[in-house]
Design an enzyme around this catalytic site. Structure first.
Site, PDB file in Angstrom:
ATOM      1  N   ASN A   1       0.856  -1.184   0.000  1.00 29.53           N
ATOM      2  CA  ASN A   1       0.000   0.000   0.000  1.00 29.53           C
ATOM      3  C   ASN A   1       0.904   1.250   0.000  1.00 29.53           C
ATOM      4  O   ASN A   1       1.588   1.546   0.979  1.00 29.53           O
ATOM      5  CB  ASN A   1      -0.884  -0.046   1.257  1.00 29.53           C
ATOM      6  CG  ASN A   1      -1.805   1.153   1.363  1.00 29.53           C
ATOM      7  OD1 ASN A   1      -1.436   2.270   1.012  1.00 29.53           O
ATOM      8  ND2 ASN A   1      -3.000   0.908   1.854  1.00 29.53           N
TER       9      ASN A   1
ATOM     10  N   ASP B   1      -1.367  -3.598  10.678  1.00 37.70           N
ATOM     11  CA  ASP B   1      -2.749  -3.846  10.291  1.00 37.70           C
ATOM     12  C   ASP B   1      -3.565  -2.765  10.952  1.00 37.70           C
ATOM     13  O   ASP B   1      -3.247  -2.305  12.053  1.00 37.70           O
ATOM     14  CB  ASP B   1      -3.230  -5.226  10.720  1.00 37.70           C
ATOM     15  CG  ASP B   1      -4.493  -5.609   9.962  1.00 37.70           C
ATOM     16  OD1 ASP B   1      -4.464  -5.638   8.714  1.00 37.70           O
ATOM     17  OD2 ASP B   1      -5.532  -5.835  10.605  1.00 37.70           O
ATOM     18  N   SER B   2      -4.585  -2.325  10.245  1.00 40.43           N
ATOM     19  CA  SER B   2      -5.373  -1.235  10.798  1.00 40.43           C
ATOM     20  C   SER B   2      -6.812  -1.397  10.389  1.00 40.43           C
ATOM     21  O   SER B   2      -7.147  -2.179   9.503  1.00 40.43           O
ATOM     22  CB  SER B   2      -4.816   0.102  10.318  1.00 40.43           C
ATOM     23  OG  SER B   2      -4.384   0.016   8.988  1.00 40.43           O
TER      24      SER B   2
ATOM     25  N   HIS C   1      -3.579   7.157  13.812  1.00 39.98           N
ATOM     26  CA  HIS C   1      -3.378   5.872  14.473  1.00 39.98           C
ATOM     27  C   HIS C   1      -2.015   5.277  14.094  1.00 39.98           C
ATOM     28  O   HIS C   1      -1.291   4.754  14.917  1.00 39.98           O
ATOM     29  CB  HIS C   1      -4.520   4.929  14.088  1.00 39.98           C
ATOM     30  CG  HIS C   1      -4.800   4.878  12.608  1.00 39.98           C
ATOM     31  ND1 HIS C   1      -4.992   6.012  11.854  1.00 39.98           N
ATOM     32  CD2 HIS C   1      -4.862   3.844  11.720  1.00 39.98           C
ATOM     33  CE1 HIS C   1      -5.190   5.672  10.598  1.00 39.98           C
ATOM     34  NE2 HIS C   1      -5.108   4.372  10.489  1.00 39.98           N
TER      35      HIS C   1
END
Ligand code: IMP
Length: 200
Positions: free
Chosen positions: A10, A70-71, A181
């Site tokens: 990504n 990971d989110s 985050h």
């Protein structure tokens, strides 16, 4: 030079990770950079489990220090959904646009004061000897009534972070990288990497 493999392709995430780690004596490589074409399954029951799974999967294939993240987005009014299902919220062939549309439809008629939400990110640093460190970051905010802005990715056009009146997609990288985050998790991970002697 030391190397760290980011278990992701990504481009938005890789750019954020590079910006937050900054100029360091360590090469930061994406899966594309190292020609990794294996399949990574994300079937964990939590964001943390998925981060560790992703990192272990890549580390076992390439045998190098790996950083996985990971989110997901957790929306209060729908019991923390989509959470671990954030990427595939709108089913097979899900796209960011379809995910956003589905979420907005579910929140139709929900007033702004009840549209609280948070992004959660877990970073997992995996050593070739199996040693694992994790760090978590949470960014609170609310879901807008329509998508606004063209920066960022994923749910950015519909997420307004606390303390702002604009979505992440309007605010852009500069502000997002200070409060997101991922920025919070990565900041904690940066401290772990410093104490591990990986970066200064
Ligand atoms: P993953 O961490 O790549 O599995 O992402 C899970 C889902 O959350 C994807 O749909 C992403 O687009 C979305 N997501 C993760 N981080 C962000 C973010 O910073 N902004 C917007 N969407 C995000």
């Amino acid at each position: 030079m030391k190397r760290i493999i980011i278990a992701s392709n990504n481009k938005g995430k890789i750019k954020e990770i590079k910006a937050i780690i900054g100029e360091q004596d360590i090469e930061i490589l994406s899966l594309e950079d190292i020609g990794f074409t294996g399949k990574i399954t994300e079937d964990g029951h939590s964001i943390k489990e998925n981060a560790i799974k992703k990192g272990l999967c890549v580390m076992k294939t390439v045998g190098e220090l790996t950083l996985a993240d990971d989110s997901g987005l957790e929306v209060d009014a729908i019991n923390g959904q989509p959470g671990v299902f954030s990427a595939r919220f709108s089913g097979q062939g899900a796209t960011d646009e379809r995910n956003n549309r589905k979420l907005l439809a579910l929140l139709n008629n929900i007033p702004m004061e009840k549209r609280g939400a948070q992004f959660r990110c877990v970073m997992a640093l995996i050593y070739p000897n199996g040693k694992i460190y994790t760090a978590e970051g949470i960014c609170r905010g609310r879901i807008s009534d329509r998508p606004i802005g063209d920066k960022g990715f994923g749910y950015d056009p519909i997420f307004i972070p606390d303390g702002y009146d604009e979505t992440f997609a309007q605010l852009g990288d500069h502000i997002k990288n200070q409060i997101s985050h991922r920025a919070i998790a990565l900041d904690k991970m940066k401290n772990i990497m410093i104490s591990e002697g990986l970066i200064d």
